[in-house]
Design a protein around this motif. Structure first.
Motif, PDB file in Angstrom:
ATOM      1  N   VAL A  93       0.868  -1.181   0.000  1.00 22.12           N
ATOM      2  CA  VAL A  93       0.000   0.000   0.000  1.00 22.12           C
ATOM      3  C   VAL A  93       0.901   1.226   0.000  1.00 22.12           C
ATOM      4  N   ARG A  94       0.569   2.192  -0.869  1.00 25.38           N
ATOM      5  CA  ARG A  94       1.391   3.413  -0.963  1.00 25.38           C
ATOM      6  C   ARG A  94       0.536   4.655  -0.723  1.00 25.38           C
ATOM      7  N   ASN A  95       1.049   5.550   0.120  1.00 29.23           N
ATOM      8  CA  ASN A  95       0.420   6.855   0.329  1.00 29.23           C
ATOM      9  C   ASN A  95       1.197   7.958  -0.370  1.00 29.23           C
ATOM     10  N   ALA A  98       7.506   6.420  -3.775  1.00 29.90           N
ATOM     11  CA  ALA A  98       8.869   6.074  -3.345  1.00 29.90           C
ATOM     12  C   ALA A  98       9.244   4.748  -3.995  1.00 29.90           C
ATOM     13  N   GLY A  99      10.512   4.379  -3.851  1.00 32.64           N
ATOM     14  CA  GLY A  99      10.986   3.055  -4.236  1.00 32.64           C
ATOM     15  C   GLY A  99      10.632   2.657  -5.650  1.00 32.64           C
ATOM     16  N   SER A 100      10.122   1.426  -5.796  1.00 38.95           N
ATOM     17  CA  SER A 100       9.893   0.882  -7.140  1.00 38.95           C
ATOM     18  C   SER A 100       8.808   1.659  -7.887  1.00 38.95           C
ATOM     19  N   PHE A 101       7.892   2.306  -7.152  1.00 37.20           N
ATOM     20  CA  PHE A 101       6.847   3.106  -7.817  1.00 37.20           C
ATOM     21  C   PHE A 101       7.488   4.292  -8.542  1.00 37.20           C
ATOM     22  N   THR A 102       8.439   4.923  -7.845  1.00 39.03           N
ATOM     23  CA  THR A 102       9.160   6.052  -8.432  1.00 39.03           C
ATOM     24  C   THR A 102       9.974   5.596  -9.642  1.00 39.03           C
ATOM     25  N   ARG A 103      10.652   4.457  -9.476  1.00 40.23           N
ATOM     26  CA  ARG A 103      11.475   3.949 -10.584  1.00 40.23           C
ATOM     27  C   ARG A 103      10.607   3.551 -11.780  1.00 40.23           C
ATOM     28  N   ARG A 104       9.454   2.917 -11.482  1.00 40.96           N
ATOM     29  CA  ARG A 104       8.620   2.368 -12.556  1.00 40.96           C
ATOM     30  C   ARG A 104       7.848   3.443 -13.304  1.00 40.96           C
ATOM     31  N   HIS A 128      12.634 -11.956  -8.743  1.00 40.56           N
ATOM     32  CA  HIS A 128      12.693 -10.624  -8.121  1.00 40.56           C
ATOM     33  C   HIS A 128      11.316 -10.023  -7.864  1.00 40.56           C
ATOM     34  N   ASP A 129      10.403 -10.830  -7.327  1.00 36.76           N
ATOM     35  CA  ASP A 129       9.072 -10.363  -6.903  1.00 36.76           C
ATOM     36  C   ASP A 129       8.371  -9.479  -7.946  1.00 36.76           C
ATOM     37  N   PRO A 130       8.016 -10.022  -9.125  1.00 32.32           N
ATOM     38  CA  PRO A 130       7.389  -9.156 -10.133  1.00 32.32           C
ATOM     39  C   PRO A 130       5.996  -8.647  -9.729  1.00 32.32           C
ATOM     40  N   VAL A 174       4.783   6.193   4.461  1.00 33.80           N
ATOM     41  CA  VAL A 174       4.915   6.396   3.007  1.00 33.80           C
ATOM     42  C   VAL A 174       4.343   5.196   2.258  1.00 33.80           C
ATOM     43  N   ASP A 175       4.793   4.006   2.626  1.00 33.92           N
ATOM     44  CA  ASP A 175       4.280   2.766   2.029  1.00 33.92           C
ATOM     45  C   ASP A 175       4.625   1.588   2.933  1.00 33.92           C
ATOM     46  N   PHE A 176       4.035   0.455   2.654  1.00 30.69           N
ATOM     47  CA  PHE A 176       4.378  -0.757   3.427  1.00 30.69           C
ATOM     48  C   PHE A 176       3.952  -1.994   2.645  1.00 30.69           C
ATOM     49  N   LYS A 177       4.533  -3.122   3.066  1.00 28.29           N
ATOM     50  CA  LYS A 177       4.240  -4.417   2.445  1.00 28.29           C
ATOM     51  C   LYS A 177       3.617  -5.340   3.484  1.00 28.29           C
ATOM     52  N   LEU A 178       2.562  -6.039   3.096  1.00 28.59           N
ATOM     53  CA  LEU A 178       1.967  -7.042   3.985  1.00 28.59           C
ATOM     54  C   LEU A 178       2.045  -8.413   3.330  1.00 28.59           C
ATOM     55  N   ASP A 197      11.609  -2.707   8.452  1.00 25.06           N
ATOM     56  CA  ASP A 197      12.157  -3.470   7.323  1.00 25.06           C
ATOM     57  C   ASP A 197      11.133  -3.548   6.189  1.00 25.06           C
ATOM     58  N   SER A 198       9.845  -3.435   6.531  1.00 23.84           N
ATOM     59  CA  SER A 198       8.797  -3.651   5.519  1.00 23.84           C
ATOM     60  C   SER A 198       7.924  -2.418   5.285  1.00 23.84           C
ATOM     61  N   CYS A 199       8.257  -1.306   5.952  1.00 21.69           N
ATOM     62  CA  CYS A 199       7.498  -0.055   5.778  1.00 21.69           C
ATOM     63  C   CYS A 199       8.480   1.056   5.420  1.00 21.69           C
ATOM     64  N   ARG A 200       8.010   2.086   4.707  1.00 19.54           N
ATOM     65  CA  ARG A 200       8.802   3.321   4.607  1.00 19.54           C
ATOM     66  C   ARG A 200       8.180   4.331   5.561  1.00 19.54           C
ATOM     67  N   LEU A 201       9.014   4.889   6.432  1.00 18.15           N
ATOM     68  CA  LEU A 201       8.546   5.796   7.478  1.00 18.15           C
ATOM     69  C   LEU A 201       9.457   7.016   7.510  1.00 18.15           C
ATOM     70  N   PHE A 215      19.624   1.651   5.195  1.00 17.29           N
ATOM     71  CA  PHE A 215      20.578   0.566   4.889  1.00 17.29           C
ATOM     72  C   PHE A 215      20.729   0.398   3.380  1.00 17.29           C
ATOM     73  N   ARG A 216      19.580   0.376   2.670  1.00 19.76           N
ATOM     74  CA  ARG A 216      19.636   0.153   1.210  1.00 19.76           C
ATOM     75  C   ARG A 216      20.553   1.160   0.533  1.00 19.76           C
ATOM     76  N   TYR A 217      20.440   2.424   0.925  1.00 20.56           N
ATOM     77  CA  TYR A 217      21.159   3.504   0.218  1.00 20.56           C
ATOM     78  C   TYR A 217      22.272   4.140   1.044  1.00 20.56           C
TER      79      TYR A 217
HETATM   80  N1  UDP Z   1       8.989  -4.275   0.643  1.00 27.99           N
HETATM   81  C1  UDP Z   1       9.290  -5.346   1.480  1.00 27.99           C
HETATM   82  N2  UDP Z   1       9.754  -6.509   0.915  1.00 27.99           N
HETATM   83  C2  UDP Z   1       9.939  -6.660  -0.411  1.00 27.99           C
HETATM   84  C3  UDP Z   1       9.637  -5.562  -1.262  1.00 27.99           C
HETATM   85  C4  UDP Z   1       9.162  -4.396  -0.698  1.00 27.99           C
HETATM   86  O1  UDP Z   1       9.110  -5.262   2.687  1.00 27.99           O
HETATM   87  O2  UDP Z   1      10.361  -7.751  -0.857  1.00 27.99           O
HETATM   88  C5  UDP Z   1       8.451  -3.023   1.235  1.00 27.99           C
HETATM   89  C6  UDP Z   1       9.437  -1.870   1.168  1.00 27.99           C
HETATM   90  O3  UDP Z   1      10.216  -1.785   2.344  1.00 27.99           O
HETATM   91  C7  UDP Z   1       8.542  -0.676   1.020  1.00 27.99           C
HETATM   92  C8  UDP Z   1       7.314  -1.232   0.270  1.00 27.99           C
HETATM   93  O4  UDP Z   1       7.336  -2.625   0.481  1.00 27.99           O
HETATM   94  O5  UDP Z   1       8.110  -0.199   2.285  1.00 27.99           O
HETATM   95  C9  UDP Z   1       7.316  -0.924  -1.203  1.00 27.99           C
HETATM   96  O6  UDP Z   1       8.515  -1.385  -1.773  1.00 27.99           O
HETATM   97  P1  UDP Z   1       8.862  -1.076  -3.294  1.00 27.99           P
HETATM   98  O7  UDP Z   1       7.922  -1.794  -4.190  1.00 27.99           O
HETATM   99  O8  UDP Z   1       8.966   0.393  -3.481  1.00 27.99           O
HETATM  100  O9  UDP Z   1      10.253  -1.811  -3.535  1.00 27.99           O
HETATM  101  P2  UDP Z   1      11.771  -1.383  -3.279  1.00 27.99           P
HETATM  102  O10 UDP Z   1      12.001  -0.012  -3.772  1.00 27.99           O
HETATM  103  O11 UDP Z   1      11.956  -1.522  -1.807  1.00 27.99           O
HETATM  104  O12 UDP Z   1      12.504  -2.421  -4.070  1.00 27.99           O
END
Ligand code: UDP
Length: 236
Positions: A93-95, A98-104, A128-130, A174-178, A197-201, A215-217
């Protein structure tokens, strides 16, 4: 309750059986990975913080009537949960962008989305989690589409609860994964962990990142960022 044999070891957690067949112990490790495990480090105390934050969030969801696998926090690094079969579809869920949404889609990071966006990804490390839509999920037989609809609805409910919870602590969700699982008696529940680890805050004023992007960047000390987040959540 007695902890028994190791059932599964993932990137950040270990799952142990217990003497009760419907319950497992989740052990939170200090291992931190990004980019499908390409970047990997041990960050001292991370598992303790993520267990504390996840437990706090699952308690809150329980109070709001959202079904989860969580039973209770057992120790610094251990959580007791119902045993589930994880559904291989991750819900994001994204509010804000950021991340892959920005890249895509080329939307600048930090752009507020008009309404929360729900996306589904196939949980598959090799690929890679498509990103997948309902038709992919159905055709590839990843999950029952009725379950996926319920997962999306629950994810939006979780978003409402967590958005307010973090906002009251001066943090933007910002966003999170469930991840979701099915219990042996067929209940669909929120599973895995809900942590930085699973949310952007982000800090609401400075927009400082308090999540795994540090950590990622290589944006500084992850331990410090997570500690600051936990302190704010505990202070309420
Ligand atoms: N996320 C996660 N596990 C994954 C992929 C994403 O917990 O395998 C979380 C990530 O931390 C972020 C949100 O899901 O809060 C959205 O991630 P995004 O699709 O932007 O991917 P990323 O840029 O992290 O590769």
């Amino acid at each position: 309750m007695e902890k028994r044999e190791k059932l599964y070891e993932g990137k950040a957690k270990i799952v142990y059986a217990t003497d009760e067949p419907d319950k497992v112990v989740l052990y939170f490790k200090d291992d931190t990975t990004a980019f499908d495990g390409l970047k990997k480090e041990q960050i001292l105390g991370k598992g303790v913080i993520n267990n504390a934050i996840s437990s706090m969030i699952f308690e809150l969801l329980k109070k709001r009537g959202i079904p989860t696998h969580y039973i209770k926090k057992l120790s610094d690094r251990e959580m007791l949960a119902y045993k589930v079969d994880i559904i291989p579809v991750e819900v994001v869920v994204r509010n804000y962008a950021a991340g892959s949404f920005t890249r895509r889609y080329g939307v600048p990071e930090g752009t507020r989305l008009e309404r929360p966006l729900v996306e589904t990804f196939w949980k598959n490390d090799e690929l890679h989690d498509p990103l997948v839509c309902a038709e992919h999920i159905e055709l590839l037989k990843l999950a029952d589409l009725k379950d996926v609809e319920k997962m999306k609805e629950l994810a939006l409910k979780v978003n409402e609860v967590l958005k307010d919870f973090f906002a009251a602590r001066n943090v933007i969700l910002v966003d999170f994964k469930l991840e979701f699982g099915k219990t042996p008696d067929g209940r669909l529940v929120v599973a895995d962990e809900i942590s930085p680890d699973s949310c952007r805050l982000w800090d609401a004023e400075t927009k400082k990142k308090l999540d795994k992007d540090v950590f990622r960047y290589d944006l500084g000390s992850l331990e410090e960022a997570y500690k600051e987040l936990l302190k704010r959540l505990e202070e309420g």
